[in-house]
Design a protein around this motif. Structure first.
Motif, PDB file in Angstrom:
ATOM      1  N   GLU A   8     -27.377   6.111 -17.280  1.00 44.47           N
ATOM      2  CA  GLU A   8     -26.801   7.420 -17.546  1.00 44.47           C
ATOM      3  C   GLU A   8     -26.155   8.018 -16.306  1.00 44.47           C
ATOM      4  O   GLU A   8     -25.191   8.763 -16.388  1.00 44.47           O
ATOM      5  N   VAL A   9     -26.698   7.698 -15.150  1.00 43.54           N
ATOM      6  CA  VAL A   9     -26.203   8.256 -13.897  1.00 43.54           C
ATOM      7  C   VAL A   9     -25.004   7.470 -13.366  1.00 43.54           C
ATOM      8  O   VAL A   9     -24.126   8.027 -12.731  1.00 43.54           O
ATOM      9  N   GLN A  10     -24.962   6.181 -13.641  1.00 40.50           N
ATOM     10  CA  GLN A  10     -23.875   5.335 -13.137  1.00 40.50           C
ATOM     11  C   GLN A  10     -22.524   5.837 -13.635  1.00 40.50           C
ATOM     12  O   GLN A  10     -22.391   6.308 -14.755  1.00 40.50           O
ATOM     13  N   VAL A  11     -21.562   5.711 -12.769  1.00 39.77           N
ATOM     14  CA  VAL A  11     -20.201   6.080 -13.128  1.00 39.77           C
ATOM     15  C   VAL A  11     -19.614   4.969 -13.991  1.00 39.77           C
ATOM     16  O   VAL A  11     -19.716   3.795 -13.653  1.00 39.77           O
ATOM     17  N   MET A  17     -11.093   4.934 -14.479  1.00 39.49           N
ATOM     18  CA  MET A  17      -9.752   4.357 -14.318  1.00 39.49           C
ATOM     19  C   MET A  17      -8.820   4.865 -15.410  1.00 39.49           C
ATOM     20  O   MET A  17      -7.635   5.087 -15.155  1.00 39.49           O
ATOM     21  N   ARG A  18      -9.338   5.091 -16.594  1.00 38.18           N
ATOM     22  CA  ARG A  18      -8.506   5.674 -17.660  1.00 38.18           C
ATOM     23  C   ARG A  18      -8.016   7.052 -17.241  1.00 38.18           C
ATOM     24  O   ARG A  18      -6.870   7.410 -17.499  1.00 38.18           O
TER      25      ARG A  18
END
Length: 131
Positions: A8-11, A17-18
C-alpha cells in the motif's frame, strides 16, 4: 491505528509514469517543449515555427503546460501587449530527455518511413485573381 502494508505504501511506478506522460501528451506539447527548450519564444514566433497549428490550439496547449508548471508566460504591459513563453526550471529537467531523443533520431531517423502529415489545418494555396 491502521497498519499499512508495504504494497500500500509503495509507489506504483506505472501510475506515476502515466501521470508524467500525461503532462506531455497532447497533439503539440512535445513540439512546443522542444522549441522552448532551445530558447524563449513570443506567441507569434511559436505559431510560425509549428506548421499546421491553429491559434486556438497553441493557446490551449500553452495554457495546459503553464498550469502544469512546465511553461512560464510573461506578459509585458505594452501596446500592443507582448507575451513571451519559456520553459520553467522544472521543465529544464527534461533537457537530457530531449537530447536523448535528438541523438536517437540522428541515429535511427533515416530508417523511419515518412508519413504524410495529417496534423492541423492545411495551408491555403495562394490563388491568383484575374482581371
Amino acid at each position: 491505528m491502521e497498519k499499512k502494508t508495504n504494497a500500500e505504501v509503495q509507489v506504483n511506478m506505472h501510475e506515476e509514469m502515466r501521470r508524467a506522460f500525461s503532462l506531455l501528451s497532447g497533439k503539440w506539447k512535445l513540439e512546443i517543449m522542444w522549441l522552448l527548450n532551445q530558447r524563449l519564444y513570443r506567441f507569434g514566433e511559436l505559431r510560425k515555427e509549428i506548421p499546421g497549428i491553429t491559434q486556438h490550439m497553441l493557446t490551449a496547449q500553452l495554457r495546459e503546460l503553464e498550469a502544469d508548471g512546465l511553461v512560464l508566460r510573461t506578459v509585458f504591459a505594452e501596446v500592443p501587449p507582448r507575451v513571451e513563453y519559456e520553459i520553467t526550471q522544472k521543465a529544464r529537467g527534461l533537457g537530457p530527455t530531449m537530447e536523448a531523443l535528438t541523438a536517437w533520431w540522428s541515429e535511427y531517423g533515416q530508417s523511419v518511413p515518412e508519413k504524410p502529415s495529417m496534423r492541423g489545418r492545411k495551408a491555403k494555396a495562394a490563388s491568383s485573381k484575374l482581371g
